[in-house]
Design a protein around this motif. Structure first.
Motif, PDB file in Angstrom:
ATOM      1  N   ASP E 136      36.971  28.877  46.839  1.00 61.94           N
ATOM      2  CA  ASP E 136      36.324  28.296  48.100  1.00 61.94           C
ATOM      3  C   ASP E 136      37.067  28.584  49.249  1.00 61.94           C
ATOM      4  OD1 ASP E 136      34.472  27.303  46.373  1.00 61.94           O
ATOM      5  OD2 ASP E 136      35.083  25.250  46.650  1.00 61.94           O
ATOM      6  N   LEU E 137      37.906  29.804  49.378  1.00 60.62           N
ATOM      7  CA  LEU E 137      38.466  30.198  50.371  1.00 60.62           C
ATOM      8  C   LEU E 137      37.730  31.547  51.071  1.00 60.62           C
ATOM      9  CD1 LEU E 137      41.973  30.356  48.799  1.00 60.62           C
ATOM     10  CD2 LEU E 137      41.271  28.786  50.630  1.00 60.62           C
ATOM     11  N   ARG E 138      36.540  31.741  50.948  1.00 62.83           N
ATOM     12  CA  ARG E 138      35.949  32.767  51.772  1.00 62.83           C
ATOM     13  C   ARG E 138      35.929  32.365  53.191  1.00 62.83           C
ATOM     14  NH1 ARG E 138      31.041  35.569  48.240  1.00 62.83           N
ATOM     15  NH2 ARG E 138      31.780  34.937  46.274  1.00 62.83           N
ATOM     16  N   GLU E 173      36.677  36.027  45.156  1.00 62.87           N
ATOM     17  CA  GLU E 173      36.662  37.229  45.419  1.00 62.87           C
ATOM     18  C   GLU E 173      38.254  37.621  45.491  1.00 62.87           C
ATOM     19  OE1 GLU E 173      34.335  37.558  48.951  1.00 62.87           O
ATOM     20  OE2 GLU E 173      32.803  38.747  47.819  1.00 62.87           O
ATOM     21  N   ARG E 174      38.354  39.135  45.328  1.00 68.48           N
ATOM     22  CA  ARG E 174      39.812  39.537  45.664  1.00 68.48           C
ATOM     23  C   ARG E 174      40.629  39.077  46.709  1.00 68.48           C
ATOM     24  NH1 ARG E 174      40.499  45.278  43.578  1.00 68.48           N
ATOM     25  NH2 ARG E 174      38.399  45.517  44.632  1.00 68.48           N
TER      26      ARG E 174
ATOM     27  N   SER F  56      37.673  39.910  38.593  1.00 68.94           N
ATOM     28  CA  SER F  56      38.019  39.080  37.404  1.00 68.94           C
ATOM     29  C   SER F  56      39.714  38.839  37.619  1.00 68.94           C
ATOM     30  CB  SER F  56      38.064  39.995  36.103  1.00 68.94           C
ATOM     31  OG  SER F  56      38.928  39.360  35.140  1.00 68.94           O
ATOM     32  N   LEU F  57      39.761  37.436  37.587  1.00 67.01           N
ATOM     33  CA  LEU F  57      41.221  37.080  37.734  1.00 67.01           C
ATOM     34  C   LEU F  57      42.094  37.305  36.439  1.00 67.01           C
ATOM     35  CD1 LEU F  57      42.932  35.496  39.800  1.00 67.01           C
ATOM     36  CD2 LEU F  57      42.208  33.399  39.211  1.00 67.01           C
ATOM     37  N   ASP F  62      38.244  44.725  39.663  1.00 64.74           N
ATOM     38  CA  ASP F  62      37.019  44.549  40.214  1.00 64.74           C
ATOM     39  C   ASP F  62      35.884  45.583  39.743  1.00 64.74           C
ATOM     40  OD1 ASP F  62      34.888  44.024  42.370  1.00 64.74           O
ATOM     41  OD2 ASP F  62      36.464  42.985  43.444  1.00 64.74           O
ATOM     42  N   LEU F  63      34.499  44.979  39.499  1.00 64.53           N
ATOM     43  CA  LEU F  63      33.485  45.752  39.165  1.00 64.53           C
ATOM     44  C   LEU F  63      33.120  46.734  40.166  1.00 64.53           C
ATOM     45  CD1 LEU F  63      30.650  43.762  37.099  1.00 64.53           C
ATOM     46  CD2 LEU F  63      32.199  45.710  36.305  1.00 64.53           C
ATOM     47  N   THR F  64      33.560  46.493  41.508  1.00 69.86           N
ATOM     48  CA  THR F  64      33.103  47.329  42.567  1.00 69.86           C
ATOM     49  C   THR F  64      33.840  48.703  42.472  1.00 69.86           C
ATOM     50  OG1 THR F  64      34.304  46.200  44.005  1.00 69.86           O
ATOM     51  CG2 THR F  64      32.174  45.539  43.935  1.00 69.86           C
ATOM     52  N   ASP F  65      35.019  48.733  41.737  1.00 70.59           N
ATOM     53  CA  ASP F  65      35.807  49.897  41.581  1.00 70.59           C
ATOM     54  C   ASP F  65      35.313  50.844  40.265  1.00 70.59           C
ATOM     55  OD1 ASP F  65      37.356  49.243  43.766  1.00 70.59           O
ATOM     56  OD2 ASP F  65      38.614  47.887  42.486  1.00 70.59           O
TER      57      ASP F  65
END
Lengths: 291, 291, 291, 291, 291, 291
Positions: E136-138, E173-174, F56-57, F62-65
């Motif tokens: 929850d940090l976006r 998210e990353r 994914s933690l 990341d799938l976008t990669d």
């Protein structure tokens, strides 16, 4: 000529005379205070059992090698606990009288009282092993002495102190736990000491009535029940514990509190079927060739 | 300082002393033989009423102009029909004794018996108008005299021949219809003759107890009930008929047999709310400024 | 000694030899293209029939006066339409051969083809009356000739032009309606001309196979089916039409396409039970004392 | 080489340049006050449309003959009505600017405001025809001016008196009906006068924006919506009325308020698909060879 | 005279003046991006709490010995996050101003921001302990700064680095994890280090706001939430961790993100009730006689 | 100009030419014997993937990669296993022929056979790693050789002894386990020996086809499947095991047996999405910058 449509728990179709175990159902839930539906348990278990294998990889045994007869469901009067319990007791008495093991499919937990009454007629030294989330030790519930919440208290009225062994209990009123401290053998939260109890009962050849309220399972494994209580045991823990109990001199048993319509995924019903299969196999173990 | 959380049917919040109509709930379904759940009806109706407008375009009247008090649900004993009926009768007697109209939210149809008993104390010449899919005229059901399937038979025991008027009935045993032919005023399938009956009762100022089993509605309009019966009346037909009945001298009323969890879409509960709103408005019509 | 658990459609328990009508179930839906589940129809109808009265106020007749035997469900191979149809045909042939009326509970609509094949063996001049939302006249569906969407086309292959009478149809491909115009007797949307057809067939004593796809009903009355089509007939319209058809020389019948898990309210299953009851009573009418 | 996975409403796959009608979805329901879920409407309609025939027996026309492009769903910001409406307006403006008819799939009814704003840029003399259970004429709702319950009031701010034509309305606050009496053309409960209105608008070639809130349908036919209101129109009545409206000069349209997860039977989604198909066919009628 | 229908969390009925903890509900979920329904959480928790025992076998304490008042739900504006947060902040400020502990039932996680704003007025050195599956940090979500996905980022805007302690996080998210590395105290996947943190905060008597997003639980234990994330903590792990946190100087708390209609079995609601009971008991421990 | 509505698994949108992995769906479940619905798995996974983070933690990737293309679902013929398998094989052959990894979304487990046939054309020394609750080693099922219950037996016909590695198996007929003892490498109940197998296969650079039947998961974590089997593995155990397998030379893969409508909570679909994401990331690990 065509045959009529006989419906049994899978593979439980030996003739009555040859059966060692007899299934009977008590589709009753009139005293359920929260969410009813356990009345639909027995036919659901019977019907969905056909999605089950008869073979168990846990016990390397097969239901097709066992001697079980399914006598179907009693037609019970909704709204009268007295009448329903009398009918259950009568059916259990017939089965016990024929030297067979009565295996009851509930129904709410109150149905156990009918079977226990019949068992006590033949086995006055009966012990009861209960797997359950709830203590069921209230003296009355909203004025009723015959209620699912009082069933073990009523059993205690009959068998007295130290002969009710309760496992996996995690819910109840303060008074119930005070009562348990004085009068029953209660093991909260888990099956921690089931092995040592079983060893003792087996050695003494004590007759045992074995009752499983399926809500002892964690609701993640078994959501389809009227009063789900988080923090329960896993299916594998239940399996190990029930196999242990089945090594004692079990003379009657029941599995209850499946409310199938509360779990539309069907997982709870499938799991109940598996519990019944494993119990039947464990109870029949000695006489099954593949065991 | 913060106030506690009062929950009522929408806009039914006048002080008890000023109320002309008093709501009370009977969350009871212990004798339901097929699919239970009517116990959840009263709180569901109360809670979902907040999705409803207080204004009715059918009657051009607004609940905010009416004098209704909601006294909440009785805490009834599951498993004892006798005890439950006594509690319902006691609550109805208080409301009647205070000169107000008791409006009961069921529960299974048996709850009507408690309210009718209280009404007969004050109105020995009481008539009963019943909207229902089922005759409810069995003498007993699976051995029980107090059962949802027997409720009108028990009322007949109290009021005698010709004073029970049954509409929209489409299901029952052969014996029930033979009984009806001799003892009740039954109008199968529809509300065909409701207007002429109402005209007569109104002229004679007969006190009327009005009971609606919501399963009189077609299951397409009201699937959320324990024993749905295809071939019922439409919502608009029910609306017209209930407004006609409310022009008589209604001294008590009930709406029952919503089993909300059987209709996950929420339509049945919303429809039950609307029926309650329209009845309250129709019963209050004379004193509502917008009427 | 206890009896095994026989499960039948309510009151369909006369001995096979005395039965005039024989129920059999085909729990098959392998070719269903949209939403499967019709395989669960027959056991659901049988099980839920116990929530039904045996008496019909529509026909003033009682199932307990009729001579019906329930032979249970066939065990069919999923994934092979050929094998399933052969098994259905074999069962129908036995029943027909014993001079009884085979009454099939589906299953997807393809199951009708098995019964029609058996009927044609005995009745080469057979006509078919179909109540359905869909024309089911495709020549193939995604490459398959044996599909629910092609079942009436396959029947046409067998009986030829002018002998399939289709009612309440409201959905299909353009090609199906072009085919119908040339080869079948199609009545779209309603039962408009069923009376005149029935009169003619009755006078000529034509043998009739009567198939009801329950999706002919409006989805409001019958949501529990794989391909619901808005704009259907009402339950009362269906009741009138089916009673009309049952005055012809019906020699075989089926009711299909209930997918009970698609309607969690249970209304669709209860309605299917009522349709079956009304058909059984209508087919048995002549021999029922109360008729 | 493999193609990517294009998903459209069935048969709506002509190239954008050739399309006369362009579908776009607004999966938004942030202001829904009762039961959300309309955000899931557009993808459900698109996905389930593959259970639909492309041919309509009502209009003898086929979607495969029409020129419709499906541009997919907008990605809207939950929690900001302003931003969402701006995005909807922008998409509608592009489609209108390219001389095509924008056909919006909602979403809650507020989404209509975005499309109407775009239409008014090109058609200042726009009329609006609304099919709905609710008046949607509140000035604000719980403090919000932009709310599903206010959408027609906001439209009235833009188009003024006498240009909003409301049909099938049966629910609202007293104030909304007082407002309607002065400012809109409201026809409560049914489509009674739709034919005469349509005739007039067609003769005058008035540009029409046509918005259908699917809750105008009776909840028996369409339970899958946030605020079901008993007493609505039938599917066949809706079909006739919408075909009438489509004979006017419709320059934009929408279908909204399907909340698919509220109707697990799938009937509501299937019915919404059929409404969209019939509207597309009716709007395209002139240019379809089979019409 | 009859009393109105007061509905509270079970046994939370001491007078406001005597209460140490005050419950309040925020039925808001307008910014929920995936599956809404958390708005129905607070009334469901309150209503279903009556299926719960007041006694806890885990803590040997009873709610009937505690001093809790339930002030009901706020009526919040759907579609305006600003207005909703202001209302939540105002209610929290009143409770804090009266020297009591505000205990908030959500709603989506954004509601926490309102309570934290009020708490910071009184406790500028506030720390926040968060149990959650999501970071929850976006910084914003689809353009909105006020969103459930941004709530801890907004809290960080107010409290700064090192004062937000995040446990059981497993999704984000990353960029959120890069942000956490610099600015928060994040413990992914489990409650591994909760004991040491708690010890430190307790020794320093730091004021703590404690927020539990119930989706920290594994979806098997808690399926009824908008964005279930496999791989979560068990109920027993949560119980241990929350009891540890409650030994610090907690000055405000919340439990949120139950979406009851997403879990029809009722297990998620029952589990949420149990979490609330255990938190109330743990927070009240010092003053409960049975503790 | 507007673009058509392309729907893919989240972030799987690189051009086909650049993709290393290609998704394709087989929405087929015709041979499912118990509860169908796996046909709805692929579109549900694709659609619900948008509730998932691309990051994914667990793998810090990341799938976008990644370079994944989603080619959508095959249109398969219900009722013909032969035709369906041929279509699956053809699609897999194209993808393999273009030097890419085919990743199949089922569907019932039988679909694996089509992909394995294609893989064997290129990799005659193929091994198969199966995660599953069921052995799937029957020689036929109700007469059918092509059935979900026989799929691994059919694969064994092709690859021979010792090349099928089965994990987490806990259900089957006695005969299947006797067969396994002779012909396959079976590891019942858990992933106990997966690491050592993986190490060996990786060293020998053996080509591996990796098939996951999601019912290997415990039903508490994954209720949405046709034949749930209590006693399964946890999500975290599955995650660890699948990442291990993905370090071998995987040349094709599938994930199957999600039946989304059996789990209305959406948890099963969300979990299936996460399994697909983790597999894609693990298979792509070497070429992802963030790995």
């Amino acid at each position: 000529m065509l045959s009529p449509n006989v419906e049994t728990f899978i593979a439980c179709n030996v003739p009555y005379e040859k059966a060692r175990i007899v299934l009977y159902g008590a589709p009753f839930d009139s005293t359920t205070s929260f969410r009813p539906g356990a009345r639909f348990g027995p036919p659901a278990i019977r019907h969905e059992s056909f999605g089950l294998e008869t073979f168990s990889l846990y016990q390397h045994a097969d239901l097709t090698d066992c001697a079980v007869f399914d006598s179907g469901d009693l037609e019970l009067c909704f709204g009268s606990s007295d009448a329903a319990l009398a009918d259950i007791q009568a059916r259990a008495a017939i089965i016990l009288g024929d030297g067979k093991l009565p295996f009851l499919l509930g129904g709410e937990h109150l149905v156990t009282l009918g079977a226990v009454r019949a068992a006590l007629e033949l086995y006055p030294d009966l012990h009861i092993i209960q797997f359950d989330a709830h203590a069921d030790l209230r003296d009355d519930y909203l004025g009723a002495k015959l209620s699912h919440a009082c069933v073990m208290r009523r059993c205690h009225d009959l068998v007295g102190d130290g002969r009710i062994h309760q496992f996996a209990i995690r819910s109840g009123e303060r008074e119930e736990f005070l009562f348990a401290k004085e009068h029953t053998d209660m093991h909260p939260f888990s099956f921690a000491c089931v092995e040592s109890l079983v060893k003792d009962l087996r050695q003494r050849q004590v007759p045992v009535y074995f009752t499983i309220d399926l809500d002892c399972l964690d609701p993640s494994a078994f959501p389809g029940t009227g009063t789900p209580e988080a923090g329960g045991v896993t299916f594998m823990e239940l399996l190990r514990a029930l196999r242990a109990v089945c090594t004692t001199r079990v003379i009657g048993a029941d599995v209850n509190e499946l409310a199938p319509m509360l779990d539309a995924s069907g997982v709870s019903t499938a799991t109940a079927c598996k519990v019944v299969r494993e119990m039947l196999l464990a109870l029949e173990k000695k006489c099954c060739p593949s065991a």
